[in-house]
Design an enzyme around this catalytic site. Structure first.
Site: not given
Length: 326
Positions: A140-142
């Site tokens: 998942l993106d930051k």
């Protein structure tokens, strides 16, 4: 000491790709790992090192694969309080908060989810992802929150990776976007590639890149004289490309609230509730949350499903929108 495997090509496998042939014979190693072994020079065909995964093999070829021992990880353990939704001998389901990077990379080698997993699992993580990504099946993106599955052993990792590549994983996300999607329900299907203008960005292409499919539907639309038009939507992924939902929503003209990379520039409102204005301007993440995750368990072969509600700061914003949109 390296593990050495010798294979011989028969009539049925003549003229196959080298990587496909090896994958069919060694089922406990992922095809990606096999491809990397070939590229790194650990595979010979008739005593000659071969670096081409796509090489066509011939009848009676002798193929030798030298599998090196896994490297000892140098990842520094990170004492972090993980929110574990579920755990057994094969997998861990984690509710990742926004702001936490999944694995070590340039600029952040210590304070990542992987560092926290190394601290928590004490070595019980799959090794297929490589030295810097033990246990990591997907990311998942930051600044995206929500559910993420981690593999505790290589067999579970291979099984889950195949489900991801076969697009049988059920993943749903919730997002708050600018404007109203037209149509309010549909499928976005195209290619996503890296932008030539800004290498940090991805963009839609009709001719090149990786195929990307996002199914979306509008859950609620917020609009009156005190509220800019905003839509709460649900997205179901049939692929998992970098920044996929963020890129697809930008492509539709409905970027995600709080997205610093794909944000709408110079957005101003003449009439807006002051508290809401402050909440939107000060959101420190994109409003994107991986709310549900379903797949076939790698050991039991039973379907499992997990759900997690919006984090408090996001649910508070939705509640505010509902209250002043009445």
């Amino acid at each position: 000491m390296k593990k050495i495997i010798k294979l011989f090509v028969d009539d049925q496998n003549s003229n196959k790709r080298l990587d496909i042939f090896i994958s069919s014979k060694i089922t406990d190693i992922s095809r990606t790992r096999i491809k990397n072994l070939i590229l790194d020079g650990f595979v010979t065909v008739n005593d000659k090192t071969n670096f081409e995964p796509s090489k066509k093999i011939n009848l009676k070829d002798t193929i030798i694969i030298k599998i090196p021992l896994p490297k000892k990880t140098n990842i520094k353990p990170y004492d972090y309080n993980l929110e574990i939704v579920f755990e057994d001998n094969d997998i861990i389901i984690i509710n990742k908060p926004a702001g936490l990077v999944v694995h070590p990379g340039a600029g952040n080698t210590e304070n990542t989810l992987v560092n926290a997993l190394v601290n928590y699992c004490k070595g019980s993580l799959s090794t297929i992802g490589g030295e810097l990504r033990p246990g990591v099946v997907h990311r998942l993106d930051k600044d995206t929150s929500g559910l993420l599955v981690v593999a505790k052993n290589d067999i579970a990792h291979i099984n889950l990776s195949k489900q991801f590549s076969d697009h049988t994983i059920n993943r749903k996300y919730e997002a708050l976007v600018w404007g109203t999607l037209r149509p309010q329900k549909g499928i976005i299907k195209n290619y996503i590639t890296r932008s030539n203008r800004n290498r940090q960005l991805m963009e839609v292409s009709q001719t090149k890149g990786k195929s990307a499919v996002t199914n979306y539907k509008t859950l609620e639309v917020f609009q009156n004289n005190k509220v800019p038009t905003l839509s709460l939507i649900e997205c179901k992924l049939d692929s998992g490309r970098t920044h996929q939902i963020r890129v697809h929503m930008t492509y539709k003209g409905n970027p995600i609230i709080g997205d610093k990379l794909y944000r709408k520039k110079n957005k101003k409102f003449k009439k807006i509730d002051m508290e809401l204005d402050s909440m939107i301007k000060n959101i420190d993440r994109q409003f994107l949350h991986a709310k549900s995750l379903g797949f076939v368990h790698p050991s039991s072969s039973k379907e499992v499903h997990f759900e997690i509600p919006l984090p408090k700061n996001l649910s508070k914003l939705v509640k505010k929108l509902r209250n002043i949109s009445k």
